[in-house]
Scaffold this motif. Structure first.
Motif, PDB file in Angstrom:
ATOM      1  N   CYS A  85       0.845  -1.202   0.000  1.00  0.00           N
ATOM      2  CA  CYS A  85       0.000   0.000   0.000  1.00  0.00           C
ATOM      3  C   CYS A  85       0.883   1.256   0.000  1.00  0.00           C
ATOM      4  O   CYS A  85       0.631   2.211  -0.737  1.00  0.00           O
ATOM      5  N   PHE A  86       1.946   1.242   0.813  1.00  0.00           N
ATOM      6  CA  PHE A  86       2.820   2.414   0.888  1.00  0.00           C
ATOM      7  C   PHE A  86       3.576   2.615  -0.430  1.00  0.00           C
ATOM      8  O   PHE A  86       3.663   3.730  -0.948  1.00  0.00           O
ATOM      9  N   VAL A  87       4.091   1.521  -0.971  1.00  0.00           N
ATOM     10  CA  VAL A  87       4.819   1.626  -2.246  1.00  0.00           C
ATOM     11  C   VAL A  87       3.889   2.175  -3.329  1.00  0.00           C
ATOM     12  O   VAL A  87       4.280   3.050  -4.120  1.00  0.00           O
ATOM     13  N   GLU A  88       2.641   1.727  -3.338  1.00  0.00           N
ATOM     14  CA  GLU A  88       1.703   2.202  -4.368  1.00  0.00           C
ATOM     15  C   GLU A  88       1.357   3.671  -4.146  1.00  0.00           C
ATOM     16  O   GLU A  88       1.232   4.447  -5.107  1.00  0.00           O
ATOM     17  N   ALA A  89       1.232   4.084  -2.874  1.00  0.00           N
ATOM     18  CA  ALA A  89       0.936   5.498  -2.584  1.00  0.00           C
ATOM     19  C   ALA A  89       2.089   6.384  -3.049  1.00  0.00           C
ATOM     20  O   ALA A  89       1.890   7.468  -3.609  1.00  0.00           O
ATOM     21  N   VAL A  90       3.328   5.928  -2.824  1.00  0.00           N
ATOM     22  CA  VAL A  90       4.498   6.700  -3.258  1.00  0.00           C
ATOM     23  C   VAL A  90       4.535   6.761  -4.784  1.00  0.00           C
ATOM     24  O   VAL A  90       4.796   7.814  -5.380  1.00  0.00           O
ATOM     25  N   ARG A  91       4.234   5.626  -5.430  1.00  0.00           N
ATOM     26  CA  ARG A  91       4.192   5.610  -6.913  1.00  0.00           C
ATOM     27  C   ARG A  91       3.153   6.596  -7.442  1.00  0.00           C
ATOM     28  O   ARG A  91       3.396   7.324  -8.401  1.00  0.00           O
ATOM     29  N   SER A  92       1.988   6.616  -6.791  1.00  0.00           N
ATOM     30  CA  SER A  92       0.914   7.529  -7.232  1.00  0.00           C
ATOM     31  C   SER A  92       1.362   8.977  -7.109  1.00  0.00           C
ATOM     32  O   SER A  92       1.111   9.800  -7.995  1.00  0.00           O
ATOM     33  N   PHE A  93       2.023   9.277  -5.999  1.00  0.00           N
ATOM     34  CA  PHE A  93       2.519  10.648  -5.805  1.00  0.00           C
ATOM     35  C   PHE A  93       3.533  11.007  -6.894  1.00  0.00           C
ATOM     36  O   PHE A  93       3.476  12.095  -7.480  1.00  0.00           O
ATOM     37  N   LEU A  94       4.439  10.077  -7.175  1.00  0.00           N
ATOM     38  CA  LEU A  94       5.470  10.344  -8.187  1.00  0.00           C
ATOM     39  C   LEU A  94       4.842  10.546  -9.564  1.00  0.00           C
ATOM     40  O   LEU A  94       5.274  11.404 -10.341  1.00  0.00           O
ATOM     41  N   ARG A  95       3.801   9.750  -9.854  1.00  0.00           N
ATOM     42  CA  ARG A  95       3.100   9.934 -11.142  1.00  0.00           C
ATOM     43  C   ARG A  95       2.402  11.298 -11.172  1.00  0.00           C
ATOM     44  O   ARG A  95       2.435  11.997 -12.177  1.00  0.00           O
ATOM     45  N   LEU A  96       1.809  11.671 -10.022  1.00  0.00           N
ATOM     46  CA  LEU A  96       1.093  12.953  -9.932  1.00  0.00           C
ATOM     47  C   LEU A  96       2.024  14.129 -10.212  1.00  0.00           C
ATOM     48  O   LEU A  96       1.623  15.121 -10.822  1.00  0.00           O
ATOM     49  N   VAL A  97       3.278  14.029  -9.776  1.00  0.00           N
ATOM     50  CA  VAL A  97       4.222  15.139  -9.997  1.00  0.00           C
ATOM     51  C   VAL A  97       5.078  14.887 -11.245  1.00  0.00           C
ATOM     52  O   VAL A  97       6.107  15.517 -11.440  1.00  0.00           O
ATOM     53  N   GLU A  98       4.620  13.962 -12.068  1.00  0.00           N
ATOM     54  CA  GLU A  98       5.172  13.728 -13.405  1.00  0.00           C
ATOM     55  C   GLU A  98       6.617  13.242 -13.403  1.00  0.00           C
ATOM     56  O   GLU A  98       7.392  13.562 -14.303  1.00  0.00           O
ATOM     57  N   ASN A  99       6.983  12.488 -12.357  1.00  0.00           N
ATOM     58  CA  ASN A  99       8.312  11.872 -12.380  1.00  0.00           C
ATOM     59  C   ASN A  99       8.215  10.564 -13.183  1.00  0.00           C
ATOM     60  O   ASN A  99       7.297   9.772 -12.962  1.00  0.00           O
ATOM     61  N   PRO A 100       9.126  10.325 -14.132  1.00  0.00           N
ATOM     62  CA  PRO A 100       9.094   9.052 -14.849  1.00  0.00           C
ATOM     63  C   PRO A 100       9.143   7.879 -13.875  1.00  0.00           C
ATOM     64  O   PRO A 100       9.676   7.989 -12.771  1.00  0.00           O
ATOM     65  N   VAL A 101       8.568   6.751 -14.298  1.00  0.00           N
ATOM     66  CA  VAL A 101       8.454   5.593 -13.410  1.00  0.00           C
ATOM     67  C   VAL A 101       9.596   4.600 -13.640  1.00  0.00           C
ATOM     68  O   VAL A 101       9.965   3.854 -12.736  1.00  0.00           O
ATOM     69  N   THR A 102      10.157   4.597 -14.852  1.00  0.00           N
ATOM     70  CA  THR A 102      11.228   3.640 -15.168  1.00  0.00           C
ATOM     71  C   THR A 102      12.402   4.349 -15.843  1.00  0.00           C
ATOM     72  O   THR A 102      12.238   5.425 -16.431  1.00  0.00           O
ATOM     73  N   PHE A 103      13.573   3.716 -15.782  1.00  0.00           N
ATOM     74  CA  PHE A 103      14.738   4.254 -16.499  1.00  0.00           C
ATOM     75  C   PHE A 103      14.519   4.203 -18.012  1.00  0.00           C
ATOM     76  O   PHE A 103      15.018   5.044 -18.743  1.00  0.00           O
ATOM     77  N   ARG A 104      13.770   3.205 -18.444  1.00  0.00           N
ATOM     78  CA  ARG A 104      13.488   3.088 -19.885  1.00  0.00           C
ATOM     79  C   ARG A 104      12.828   4.369 -20.415  1.00  0.00           C
ATOM     80  O   ARG A 104      13.132   4.823 -21.515  1.00  0.00           O
ATOM     81  N   GLU A 105      11.943   4.952 -19.565  1.00  0.00           N
ATOM     82  CA  GLU A 105      11.225   6.170 -19.996  1.00  0.00           C
ATOM     83  C   GLU A 105      12.168   7.351 -20.226  1.00  0.00           C
ATOM     84  O   GLU A 105      11.815   8.284 -20.943  1.00  0.00           O
ATOM     85  N   VAL A 106      13.341   7.335 -19.578  1.00  0.00           N
ATOM     86  CA  VAL A 106      14.277   8.453 -19.773  1.00  0.00           C
ATOM     87  C   VAL A 106      15.434   8.020 -20.678  1.00  0.00           C
ATOM     88  O   VAL A 106      16.512   8.617 -20.670  1.00  0.00           O
ATOM     89  N   GLY A 107      15.196   6.965 -21.445  1.00  0.00           N
ATOM     90  CA  GLY A 107      16.178   6.554 -22.452  1.00  0.00           C
ATOM     91  C   GLY A 107      17.310   5.707 -21.915  1.00  0.00           C
ATOM     92  O   GLY A 107      18.323   5.509 -22.591  1.00  0.00           O
ATOM     93  N   LEU A 108      17.158   5.202 -20.675  1.00  0.00           N
ATOM     94  CA  LEU A 108      18.221   4.378 -20.089  1.00  0.00           C
ATOM     95  C   LEU A 108      17.762   2.924 -19.990  1.00  0.00           C
ATOM     96  O   LEU A 108      17.573   2.385 -18.895  1.00  0.00           O
ATOM     97  N   SER A 109      17.586   2.275 -21.147  1.00  0.00           N
ATOM     98  CA  SER A 109      17.119   0.885 -21.123  1.00  0.00           C
ATOM     99  C   SER A 109      18.297  -0.081 -21.072  1.00  0.00           C
ATOM    100  O   SER A 109      18.133  -1.275 -20.857  1.00  0.00           O
ATOM    101  N   ASP A 110      19.504   0.451 -21.257  1.00  0.00           N
ATOM    102  CA  ASP A 110      20.683  -0.407 -21.344  1.00  0.00           C
ATOM    103  C   ASP A 110      21.663  -0.122 -20.206  1.00  0.00           C
ATOM    104  O   ASP A 110      22.791   0.285 -20.427  1.00  0.00           O
ATOM    105  N   LEU A 111      21.222  -0.331 -18.971  1.00  0.00           N
ATOM    106  CA  LEU A 111      22.059  -0.030 -17.805  1.00  0.00           C
ATOM    107  C   LEU A 111      23.125  -1.107 -17.603  1.00  0.00           C
ATOM    108  O   LEU A 111      22.830  -2.302 -17.698  1.00  0.00           O
ATOM    109  N   SER A 112      24.348  -0.684 -17.291  1.00  0.00           N
ATOM    110  CA  SER A 112      25.412  -1.646 -16.938  1.00  0.00           C
ATOM    111  C   SER A 112      25.262  -1.995 -15.468  1.00  0.00           C
ATOM    112  O   SER A 112      25.986  -1.467 -14.600  1.00  0.00           O
ATOM    113  N   VAL A 113      24.312  -2.873 -15.173  1.00  0.00           N
ATOM    114  CA  VAL A 113      23.892  -3.065 -13.780  1.00  0.00           C
ATOM    115  C   VAL A 113      25.005  -3.634 -12.890  1.00  0.00           C
ATOM    116  O   VAL A 113      25.063  -3.333 -11.695  1.00  0.00           O
TER     117      VAL A 113
END
Ligand SMILES: [Fe+2]
Length: 397
Positions: A335-363
């Motif tokens: 529930c807490f993780v989902e609430a934080v995700r909702s807040f981040l979406r509300l303030v337009e923060n991308p949810v994944t690295f893929r969304e900011v062009g970082l799909s190829d991370l050297s993990v």
């Protein structure tokens, strides 16, 4: 109802633990920037290195500060070579400029990058060594020159913190410096100077504040003093950041966000941070990605990872935001993780690295850097390398 009325402080497990709390002299309020000259004069300065960046200069804030200095017959040598995620060579060039111009102090107007660059310049000048030699905690042996900070963003809180983050370009990673000597002498907090932030910067820096508050609150170095600042900051951001993004010219909301940034800064400067910043520094240093955005992407996975080690504190943090969680541990976490995700979406923060062009991370490399980052030391849970790799994989999307 004010956000603070939701705050119920926990009985701190660190009430009897030895803790210290460092902070600069803080002047807060509209037009505070115009006091730069007076405070530089009070510090006995005659010729300062005025550090900023071209974007802030274009907004006119550098001119305001320079004329305030001029009123007190203080000369200024302008240094604008600070990029986002300030590089080691920019710090070294700045220190050379400081020496060549015979400066006796530093005034910086700008966001976290110029402020961190200015701190680095002071360290290099006073020690006569390369900035990359100072990674880690309490590595300073000489006093830096006087430093006055005027932030133009509400996020990094470098104006009150004992941290500086510099990109070591030789190895492609961010290094964190932490020492009392990095706490500025004066912080002039003027909400008017934050009015020129774009929506993207407002969102990313605001998310950074939220993460500072969250990480400081669950840090193993938390204290009753840092707790109150962390919870107050989080409650303000949770309430005000979405409103501010709808009314970006609202000076009252800008002022609240600047105070939240400062309060989160006081919290994390003294309680340190955690796995979000450790993993985010690694990504930012390698891919030159936006700090606050990376933090937002990583936060949900880190909460999930830390939950068992810090459940009690996350529950208090959630309550301070007005979020009621189910009593079952797994349900409460989700529930807490989902609430934080909702807040981040509300303030337009991308949810994944893929969304900011970082799909190829050297993990694999990122995980090594993250585990060696000083911020990982105070994370409530010590993850294995495999867990950090998994954290990056989940956040990549
Ligand atoms: Fe941060």
């Amino acid at each position: 109802m004010s956000p603070q009325s939701n705050i119920e402080l926990p009985r701190s497990e660190n009430e009897l633990a030895l803790r210290k709390f460092v902070a600069p002299e803080i002047v807060y309020g509209a037009t505070a920037r115009t006091l730069a000259g007076q405070y530089a004069f009070n510090l006995g300065l005659r010729r300062v290195l005025l550090v900023s960046d071209p974007g802030v200069k274009d907004c006119g804030w550098v001119e305001h500060v320079a004329s305030s200095l001029h009123e007190y017959e203080i000369e200024s040598e302008l240094y604008l070579d600070c990029s986002e995620n300030p590089r080691d060579f920019e710090v070294m060039q700045g220190a050379k400029r400081y020496r060549d111009a015979s400066c006796d102090g530093i005034v910086v107007v700008g966001g976290g990058s110029p402020m961190d660059c200015a701190k680095g310049i002071g360290v290099v000048w006073s020690h006569g060594r390369h900035i990359n030699e100072f990674e880690g905690v309490d590595r300073l042996t000489e006093a830096s020159p006087p430093l006055i900070c005027i932030p133009t963003t509400a996020g990094s809180a470098a104006e009150v913190s004992q941290f500086a983050i510099i990109t070591n370009t030789q190895v492609g990673k961010k290094i964190a410096l932490a020492a009392k000597g990095l706490v500025p002498d004066i912080a002039l907090l003027d909400p008017e100077t934050t009015m020129t932030m774009s929506d993207e910067v407002t969102s990313a820096t605001g998310v950074d504040v939220f993460v500072h508050a969250c990480e400081a609150f669950v840090s193993t170095a938390n204290s009753p003093i840092t707790d109150i600042h962390a919870l107050e900051a989080a409650a303000i951001v949770y309430q005000c950041l979405p409103q501010l993004l709808a009314e970006r010219q609202n000076l009252y909301l800008r002022s609240r966000m600047l105070r939240a940034s400062m309060e989160a800064g006081l919290a994390f400067s003294n309680a340190i941070l955690g796995a979000v910043h450790a993993t985010s520094h690694a990504v930012g240093g390698r891919y030159d990605a936006v700090h606050g955005v990376c933090n937002g992407i990583l936060l949900p996975a880190v909460i999930h990872l830390n939950w068992q080690a810090a459940e009690k504190r996350y529950r208090v943090f959630a309550r301070a935001l007005g979020i009621e969680l189910p009593s079952d541990s797994d349900e409460g976490r989700d529930c807490f993780v989902e609430a934080v995700r909702s807040f981040l979406r509300l303030v337009e923060n991308p949810v994944t690295f893929r969304e900011v062009g970082l799909s190829d991370l050297s993990v694999d490399i990122l995980a090594d850097f993250a585990l060696a980052d000083p911020c990982m030391v105070t994370n409530p849970y010590r993850p294995s390398k495999d867990e950090v790799i998994q954290l990056y994989e989940v956040s990549r999307g």
